[in-house]
Design an enzyme around this catalytic site. Structure first.
Site, short mmCIF file in Angstrom:
data_model
loop_
_atom_site.label_atom_id
_atom_site.label_comp_id
_atom_site.label_asym_id
_atom_site.label_seq_id
_atom_site.Cartn_x
_atom_site.Cartn_y
_atom_site.Cartn_z
NE ARG A 51 45.12 41.37 40.39
CZ ARG A 51 45.36 40.42 39.48
NH1 ARG A 51 44.37 39.61 39.11
NH2 ARG A 51 46.56 40.27 38.98
CG ASP A 53 36.39 40.51 42.30
OD1 ASP A 53 37.51 40.50 41.78
OD2 ASP A 53 35.92 39.54 42.93
NE ARG A 198 31.19 38.63 44.94
CZ ARG A 198 31.53 38.80 43.66
NH1 ARG A 198 32.74 39.24 43.35
NH2 ARG A 198 30.66 38.54 42.70
#
Length: 245
Positions: A51, A53, A198
């Site tokens: 995945r 985001d 991140r």
């Protein structure tokens, strides 16, 4: 039954990430499945390598799907690129063995994070980089990168609260280089936890400003506490560059 592998690029700004949700019109997976189902006349479900985001971009996302279509690889690519939105592009279509699985067969991934570090904001790169106008010590940041590489439990650098699965990952490369006013962070490893890139980038920025000592990295590994690491940077500076098999 054929197994088709797609290599996909996308600008994630308009989408709620990769994974199909109730409103498939707002996810990358949903958009591609819709066009593939239209193309084949079958109900197509695609399997992504992982995945991404909301707002995250990709230069080399990988997915696969099963189909009975007799269309050639070139015809599949061209149909998809004709009917998909222009911010999603299929760069490569391959026929792969039946057992190929885009997620389970992946051995590693490469991500980039971009930080604009100029005295004034950028107009043209503002949707693809994080604006951070603080003085940074790149030498110290690259020293911190070395401490973050290797095999570690990265739960303290992730958004996971608890996990039944292992949170140990092996990171082969973390580096940062400056090209003009743009900082390019590179991350290569066998896997990454939720929001890990991140958070790692946010931690490196704090070390670069002197707000966090390099020694804090070892403490975070030991304590496994998310709050001790740096902030989670916005998704729009993050790119999935490549998936390794």
């Amino acid at each position: 039954m054929r197994n088709i592998k797609l290599t996909i690029t996308y600008d994630g700004r308009r989408y709620l990430g990769w994974q199909r949700l109730g409103d498939s019109e707002k996810t990358i997976q949903g958009k591609i499945e819709s066009v593939l189902s239209q193309m084949t006349g079958e109900k197509i479900e695609i399997i992504g390598s992982g995945r991404t985001d909301t707002g995250t971009h990709a230069k080399g996302q990988v997915a696969n799907f099963k189909t009975n279509t007799v269309l050639s690889r070139l015809e599949i690519r061209d149909f998809l690129n004709r009917y998909l939105p222009r911010d999603i592009v299929i760069t490569k279509v391959e026929e792969v063995p039946e057992r190929f699985h885009a997620r389970y067969n992946a051995t590693g991934k490469k991500y980039s994070y971009y930080v604009w570090n100029g005295e004034v904001p950028t107009v043209f790169e503002r949707h693809r980089s994080f604006d951070y106008r603080h003085s940074l010590d790149l030498e110290k940041m690259n020293q911190a990168c070395q401490k973050l590489t290797g095999k570690h439990d990265f739960i303290g650098f992730s958004a996971l609260k608890k996990s039944k699965k292992s949170t140990v990952r092996t990171i082969e490369e973390i580096s940062v280089e400056r090209v003009g006013d743009m900082l390019h962070f590179t991350f290569v490893g066998d896997g990454f936890l939720h929001k890990m890139v991140r958070i790692l980038t946010g931690t490196l920025l704090e070390i670069g400003t002197g707000a966090m000592p390099i020694e804090k990295i070892e403490e975070i590994f030991e304590q496994k506490i998310r709050a001790s690491a740096g902030e989670t940077l916005p998704a729009h500076g993050l790119f999935l560059d490549e998936v390794y098999y």
